[in-house]
Design an enzyme around this catalytic site. Structure first.
Site, PDB file in Angstrom:
ATOM      1  N   GLU B  53     -17.512  -3.259  18.033  1.00 39.78           N
ATOM      2  CA  GLU B  53     -18.082  -2.715  16.804  1.00 39.78           C
ATOM      3  C   GLU B  53     -17.171  -1.703  16.119  1.00 39.78           C
ATOM      4  OE1 GLU B  53     -19.730  -3.083  19.631  1.00 39.78           O
ATOM      5  OE2 GLU B  53     -21.598  -4.154  19.262  1.00 39.78           O
ATOM      6  N   PHE B 115     -35.338   0.324  25.582  1.00 44.79           N
ATOM      7  CA  PHE B 115     -34.090  -0.370  25.889  1.00 44.79           C
ATOM      8  C   PHE B 115     -33.206  -0.406  24.633  1.00 44.79           C
ATOM      9  CE2 PHE B 115     -31.591  -4.356  26.143  1.00 44.79           C
ATOM     10  CZ  PHE B 115     -30.721  -3.933  27.143  1.00 44.79           C
ATOM     11  N   GLN B 116     -31.974   0.004  24.782  1.00 48.77           N
ATOM     12  CA  GLN B 116     -30.982   0.049  23.694  1.00 48.77           C
ATOM     13  C   GLN B 116     -31.454   0.894  22.510  1.00 48.77           C
ATOM     14  OE1 GLN B 116     -29.559  -4.001  23.016  1.00 48.77           O
ATOM     15  NE2 GLN B 116     -28.016  -3.640  24.603  1.00 48.77           N
ATOM     16  N   LYS B 165     -36.568  -2.973  14.199  1.00 46.28           N
ATOM     17  CA  LYS B 165     -36.793  -4.409  14.261  1.00 46.28           C
ATOM     18  C   LYS B 165     -38.038  -4.839  13.481  1.00 46.28           C
ATOM     19  CE  LYS B 165     -36.959  -8.302  17.397  1.00 46.28           C
ATOM     20  NZ  LYS B 165     -36.939  -8.772  18.784  1.00 46.28           N
ATOM     21  N   MET B 483       4.653   9.682  19.888  1.00 41.57           N
ATOM     22  CA  MET B 483       4.393  10.956  19.231  1.00 41.57           C
ATOM     23  C   MET B 483       4.031  12.035  20.259  1.00 41.57           C
ATOM     24  SD  MET B 483       4.635  12.360  16.423  1.00 41.57           S
ATOM     25  CE  MET B 483       4.414  11.479  14.885  1.00 41.57           C
TER      26      MET B 483
HETATM   27  C1  LIG Z   1      -7.911   7.363  19.706  1.00 42.26           C
HETATM   28  C2  LIG Z   1      -6.775   8.302  19.846  1.00 42.26           C
HETATM   29  N1  LIG Z   1      -6.481   8.834  21.058  1.00 42.26           N
HETATM   30  C3  LIG Z   1      -5.440   9.695  21.182  1.00 42.26           C
HETATM   31  C4  LIG Z   1      -4.682  10.052  20.111  1.00 42.26           C
HETATM   32  C5  LIG Z   1      -3.528  11.026  20.263  1.00 42.26           C
HETATM   33  N2  LIG Z   1      -2.262  10.379  19.932  1.00 42.26           N
HETATM   34  C6  LIG Z   1      -1.669  10.493  18.723  1.00 42.26           C
HETATM   35  S1  LIG Z   1      -0.277   9.600  18.591  1.00 42.26           S
HETATM   36  C7  LIG Z   1      -0.413   9.042  20.166  1.00 42.26           C
HETATM   37  C8  LIG Z   1       0.600   8.104  20.732  1.00 42.26           C
HETATM   38  C9  LIG Z   1       0.672   6.819  20.023  1.00 42.26           C
HETATM   39  O1  LIG Z   1       1.552   5.973  20.726  1.00 42.26           O
HETATM   40  P1  LIG Z   1       1.987   4.577  20.134  1.00 42.26           P
HETATM   41  O2  LIG Z   1       0.846   3.852  19.606  1.00 42.26           O
HETATM   42  O3  LIG Z   1       2.775   3.864  21.180  1.00 42.26           O
HETATM   43  O4  LIG Z   1       2.903   4.962  18.909  1.00 42.26           O
HETATM   44  P2  LIG Z   1       4.320   5.712  18.857  1.00 42.26           P
HETATM   45  O5  LIG Z   1       4.048   7.157  18.650  1.00 42.26           O
HETATM   46  O6  LIG Z   1       5.023   5.438  20.140  1.00 42.26           O
HETATM   47  O7  LIG Z   1       5.006   5.096  17.684  1.00 42.26           O
HETATM   48  C10 LIG Z   1      -1.550   9.577  20.782  1.00 42.26           C
HETATM   49  C11 LIG Z   1      -1.932   9.336  22.177  1.00 42.26           C
HETATM   50  C12 LIG Z   1      -5.053   9.488  18.863  1.00 42.26           C
HETATM   51  N3  LIG Z   1      -4.403   9.793  17.734  1.00 42.26           N
HETATM   52  N4  LIG Z   1      -6.068   8.617  18.760  1.00 42.26           N
END
Ligand SMILES: Cc1ncc(C[n+]2csc(CCOP(=O)(O)OP(=O)(O)O)c2C)c(N)n1
Lengths: 171, 588
Positions: B53, B115-116, B165, B483
């Site tokens: 979803e 439920f749900q 529902k 990042m």
């Molecule tokens: C749902 C979610 N969890 C954690 C983060 C924190 N976060 C930001 S960038 C990142 C790493 C992303 O890695 P990748 O997709 O491999 O991209 P890259 O930076 O290597 O290009 C994380 C864990 C986030 N932005 N969103």
């Protein structure tokens, strides 16, 4: 290049809302979610035909925060009007408290006397207790409660502030 | 009002049709089965079955952002509804119009821990623009029309409608959208003329003006972008765009300084810092843009045009607020600027432009090339060069690749760039690309992804395969949460705590297992051919590009720093190269 004034002040804000499910939760959630203070909050339906309720909230913050609070309130979909009585001119603020005092003998007499001075009314009485009703500004209620504390104060129930602008103009 | 009695499900579908809905993104479950049954019996509204979803909401976001229409989501109660929370929050932060329809247990069971059952209106109160629980079938159609109105008016956002529902199975009568007006919600679209006039006077006087524009321009519609470009040329001012605003004016425009903010260009950020008049239009002084607010653009007078009064003076105090719709306000600015008898002297801007050219000369987006490893920036640049002349839409996941995409992919028109800005939701890009492709079946839709983000909603490849949606997932694989690794390198002594993906799927085999096409490339001289194959495939593709794992994204303004405290990199021994500027600005 705007100077930021950081002085914290209390504001009494009236919010006219649709009286629908969840509206109070929206307002309260906004304050808690964004870290604003609620010092007092009252709500009741004021227009049964139009199904409108008035929320009076006393909050505190810097002018920037107060502006944010008003803008955020205004953004809620069921909000019709937000009005900051503190900046919009003269207004009347009132609060009601019910104050229970348990005392016998000398203290009982003294509590009655104090109540008279404050123009509080007796709304319940037993041989060892009174319930007083007092209406006025929050400061007056504070003072009354302070005065009653050494005389056998048991419980306090307060409504929170309601307020309205002076003069003929509607909200 | 017609007297015809319809079931709740029929009323709902009629209301959706009257709102011009042609597609909903959804996932069925117990309480919404009556509605799914009704969907089965008609072919007016298409249903795209996602695999989670959250994916439905992001797909609806992609659909909405690339078309300007409201995106529609349909899910069941309980877990179906709670799975939408991230997507709804994403849409709220980025002002995307979404209507999310959730099933609910019958009204008689609400509050019984049935439920749900989930109190989804309670749960989403803080992450929707507004939400409704329908308890009276005769209010159903009206509520749906209101929901669409609220979602798309003013500052757009997600609206949730919870449908018990028994409301879906009960009988009631229909009201058309034309009969529904909202009691309290009437956002201001027309800006205050006296303020606009004042703004025009300030602009005519400014010596170092800067337009700083954002997603509000895109949301306001194509007329806003056209007006902005026109105004840009009339005034001769420089302009910078936020991450959300890319494409609002053509990136190739000579007056465009590139993106502003944490990973914005040197010239854009120093222009923000040094301008004497900042004209913020449809941008909201986000902390990723301002850096440390007490050091933000210290010498400028600020004008702020925004449709949402709560954006004014939220993070930064401005001198002249104008509440209104961007297209409307810009239209008036243009006529007032034209009507001025005294033409503002363009000469006054010359020293400012000279300064900007000097900053531009720094070529802050350059990076050390390599013929052994594919540099991620190079991968994006090649993707850009090979897709720029096509009808292309770009979505992204979140991380370094997203910032490199924002820096190196040049957008010439609005609504071509879909990225999760405010929430920074990893897993956004693939389902968003699916939504875009549904809306634009003939176009090229590319999700620029990282190897970590793509795993968050990888299940949606199955959706793309099922509906023959040839989305292209361009994975820059650095084996890291790049990042996160970058921050750990720069700010946490190189302790790479939990940011390395020790185990990864074989993306080529994974693609094939889904019935999609898998491609892989790890040599710079094979990159172009791989991208060409990706584009040529008439099927969903996972295209894995193995990139330099140690590359960092620059320029960078560390969180909490000022615009003139920018890291330009590249780093040697963990210490940034320093460069001093004649005007005394320090680059750490
Ligand atoms: C749902 C979610 N969890 C954690 C983060 C924190 N976060 C930001 S960038 C990142 C790493 C992303 O890695 P990748 O997709 O491999 O991209 P890259 O930076 O290597 O290009 C994380 C864990 C986030 N932005 N969103």
């Amino acid at each position: 290049m705007v100077k930021i004034v950081e002085e914290i002040r209390y504001h009494t804000i009236c919010v006219l809302v649709d009286n629908e499910a969840g509206v109070l939760a929206r307002v309260i959630g906004l304050f808690s979610g964004r870290g604003y203070n609620i010092d007092s909050l009252t709500v009741a339906e004021v227009d049964p035909n139009e199904k409108l309720s008035l929320i009076t909230v006393v909050t505190s913050g810097t002018p920037m925060i107060i502006e944010q609070i008003k803008a955020q309130l205004g953004r809620l979909v069921p909000v019709h009007k937000v009005s900051d009585l503190t900046v919009e001119g003269p207004h009347v603020e009132r609060e009601l408290a019910l104050v229970k005092v348990a005392a016998t003998g000398e203290k009982r007499g003294e509590s009655m006397l104090t109540a008279n001075i404050f123009r509080a009314r007796v709304v319940d009485s037993t041989s060892e207790s009174f319930v007083f009703e007092i209406v006025g500004s929050s400061e007056k209620l504070d003072a009354f409660i302070r005065a009653m504390t050494p005389l056998g104060l048991v419980d306090v129930s307060r409504t929170g502030v309601v307020a309205i602008a002076r003069g003929a103009k509607p909200l | 009002m017609t007297n015809e009695r319809l079931s709740g499900s029929q009323l709902l579908l009629k209301a959706l049709a009257d709102q011009g809905v042609d597609v909903v993104f959804g996932y069925p479950g117990g309480v919404v089965l009556p509605l799914y049954d009704e969907l089965f019996k008609q072919n007016r509204i298409r249903h795209v079955l996602v695999r989670h979803e959250q994916g439905a909401v992001h797909a609806a976001e992609g659909y909405a952002r690339s078309t300007g229409k409201v995106g529609v989501v349909l899910v069941t109660s309980g877990p179906g509804a709670t799975n939408t929370v991230t997507g709804l929050t994403d849409a709220l932060m980025d002002s995307i119009p979404i209507v999310c329809l959730t099933g609910q247990v019958p009204t008689s069971l609400i509050g019984n821990d049935a439920f749900q059952e989930a109190d989804i209106t309670g749960i989403t109160r803080a992450c929707t623009k507004h939400n409704y629980l329908v308890k009276d079938i005769n209010r159903l159609a009206r509520t749906i029309h209101e929901a669409f109105y609220v979602a798309r008016s003013g500052r757009p956002g997600p609206v949730l409608v919870d449908l018990p529902k028994d409301i879906l199975t009960g009988e009631g009568s229909y009201v058309g959208p034309e009969l529904v007006t909202h009691k309290s919600y009437h956002p201001v679209v027309k800006g205050e003329t006296s303020s606009i006039a004042k703004a025009v006077e300030m602009m005519a006087e400014a010596k170092r003006p800067l337009l700083y524009c954002g997603g509000g321009v895109i949301n306001s519609g194509p007329a806003a972008s056209e007006a902005l470009t026109q105004f840009l040329h009339m005034t001769g001012f420089p302009i910078t765009l936020t991450l959300m605003g890319l494409g609002a004016v053509p990136a190739s425009d000579g007056q465009y300084l590139g993106m502003v903010g944490m990973h914005g260009t040197y010239e854009a950020n120093l222009a923000m810092h040094g301008c004497d008049l900042m004209i913020a239009i449809g941008s909201r002084f986000d902390d990723r843009v301002t850096g440390r607010t007490n050091a933000f653009s210290p010498h400028s007078t600020k004008i702020h045009v925004d449709i949402d009064p709560s954006n004014i003076n939220k993070n930064v105090m401005v001198d002249l607020p104008i509440v209104g719709d961007v297209a409307n306000v810009l239209g008036e600015m243009i006529s007032l600027w034209r009507a001025r008898t005294k033409r503002p002297d363009r000469k006054r801007l010359e020293p400012w432009w000279k300064q900007i050219e000097e900053w531009r000369g720094r070529k802050c987006l350059n990076y050390p090339p390599s013929d052994k490893l594919i540099k991620p920036q190079y991968a994006i640049q090649r993707l850009y060069e090979l897709t720029r002349n096509r009808d292309t839409y770009i979505t992204t996941e979140v991380g370094q690749h997203q910032m490199w995409a924002a820096q190196h992919y040049k957008f010439e028109s609005p609504k071509r760039w879909m990225t999760s800005g405010g929430l920074g939701t990893m897993g956004y890009g693939l389902p968003a690309a699916i939504g875009v492709q549904v809306a634009h079946p003939e176009s090229l839709v590319v999700d620029i992804a990282g190897d970590s983000s793509i795993m968050m909603n990888i299940q949606e490849v199955a959706t793309a395969v099922q509906y023959h949606l040839p989305v292209k997932v361009f994975i820059t694989n650095n084996k890291y949460m790049g990042m996160v690794r970058q921050w750990q390198e720069l700010l946490y002594g190189g302790r790479y705590s939990q940011s390395h993906n020790e185990s990864q799927p074989d993306f080529v085999k994974l693609a094939e297992a889904f019935g999609a096409v898998g491609l892989r490339c790890d040599k710079p001289d094979e990159l172009d051919a791989t991208i060409e194959r990706m584009i040529a495939a008439n099927a969903p593709v996972l295209c894995e590009v193995i990139v330099d794992p140690s590359e960092n994204c620059f320029p960078m303004i560390p969180a909490g720093a000022a615009h003139n405290e920018m890291l330009l990199g590249p780093f040697k021994d963990g210490i940034a190269k320093s460069a001093s500027e004649n005007d005394g600005m320090v680059l750490i």
